[in-house]
Design a protein around this motif. Structure first.
Motif, PDB file in Angstrom:
ATOM      1  N   THR A 245       9.019   0.311  -8.083  1.00 48.49           N
ATOM      2  CA  THR A 245       9.294   1.368  -7.112  1.00 48.49           C
ATOM      3  C   THR A 245       9.098   2.739  -7.750  1.00 48.49           C
ATOM      4  O   THR A 245       8.510   3.632  -7.152  1.00 48.49           O
ATOM      5  CB  THR A 245      10.740   1.242  -6.570  1.00 48.49           C
ATOM      6  OG1 THR A 245      10.896  -0.040  -6.011  1.00 48.49           O
ATOM      7  CG2 THR A 245      11.041   2.312  -5.547  1.00 48.49           C
TER       8      THR A 245
ATOM      9  N   ASN B  17       5.465   3.339  -8.104  1.00 46.36           N
ATOM     10  CA  ASN B  17       4.844   3.640  -6.814  1.00 46.36           C
ATOM     11  C   ASN B  17       5.167   5.053  -6.330  1.00 46.36           C
ATOM     12  O   ASN B  17       4.324   5.732  -5.763  1.00 46.36           O
ATOM     13  CB  ASN B  17       5.271   2.629  -5.756  1.00 46.36           C
ATOM     14  CG  ASN B  17       4.666   1.258  -5.997  1.00 46.36           C
ATOM     15  OD1 ASN B  17       3.673   1.118  -6.689  1.00 46.36           O
ATOM     16  ND2 ASN B  17       5.298   0.246  -5.452  1.00 46.36           N
ATOM     17  N   TYR B  18       6.414   5.492  -6.524  1.00 41.79           N
ATOM     18  CA  TYR B  18       6.816   6.796  -6.016  1.00 41.79           C
ATOM     19  C   TYR B  18       6.592   7.937  -7.002  1.00 41.79           C
ATOM     20  O   TYR B  18       6.287   9.047  -6.604  1.00 41.79           O
ATOM     21  CB  TYR B  18       8.291   6.782  -5.595  1.00 41.79           C
ATOM     22  CG  TYR B  18       8.514   6.058  -4.294  1.00 41.79           C
ATOM     23  CD1 TYR B  18       8.192   6.661  -3.084  1.00 41.79           C
ATOM     24  CD2 TYR B  18       9.034   4.777  -4.273  1.00 41.79           C
ATOM     25  CE1 TYR B  18       8.391   6.001  -1.881  1.00 41.79           C
ATOM     26  CE2 TYR B  18       9.231   4.104  -3.076  1.00 41.79           C
ATOM     27  CZ  TYR B  18       8.910   4.727  -1.889  1.00 41.79           C
ATOM     28  OH  TYR B  18       9.100   4.072  -0.708  1.00 41.79           O
TER      29      TYR B  18
END
Length: 154
Positions: A9, A12-13
């Motif tokens: 995560t 991805n961010y």
């Protein structure tokens, strides 16, 4: 595996990779500490995470069969495998498992499934039962709306 999945995560961010100096501080400061608290241990490698997860799933209302099916699906190499169905039951057992009688509850401002379960069913852990009965009208169990009609098992 949990940390790697969690850190996906952040990749991805925020583009944080294992080589990024922030990786260790994020993983140890967030997920590792959360898991240590959840399982009451300092060393996650010595914790029985499977037993802890099963205990948590039971506490929110999942049956042993549902937990076994979930474990089977999550550990399967092919994630498209169907959920394992319980063995057929005799007529007496099947009759006992029929859908319970329901009542209608109108969601009020500020309500949550846990709160409704606590006030209407006497146990906040039964929120999952409410969600299961109302999957057709609840897309996300964290998002219910004032005026929404919910079925509650009696």
């Amino acid at each position: 595996e949990v940390v790697t999945d969690y850190m996906t995560t952040f990749y991805n961010y925020y583009g944080i990779t294992k080589d990024d100096p922030r990786y260790d501080s994020v993983s140890k400061g967030n997920i590792v500490k959360s898991l240590q608290n959840a399982f009451g241990v300092n060393d996650l490698k010595s914790a029985d995470l499977a037993a802890g997860a099963a205990g948590y799933l039971k506490s929110i209302g999942l049956s042993d069969e549902e937990i076994a099916a979930l474990k089977n699906n999550l550990s399967a190499a092919d994630a498209t495998l169907p959920v394992v169905q319980p063995e057929p039951q005799d007529a007496e057992t099947a009759e006992a498992d029929q859908a319970p009688a329901t009542i209608t509850y109108i969601v009020k401002p500020g309500d949550s499934l846990m709160g409704i379960a606590r006030t209407q069913l006497g146990d906040s852990k039964k929120w999952a039962n409410i969600y299961e009965l109302n999957k057709d009208s609840i897309a996300d169990p964290n998002k219910i709306f004032a005026g929404q009609e919910l079925k509650l098992a009696q």
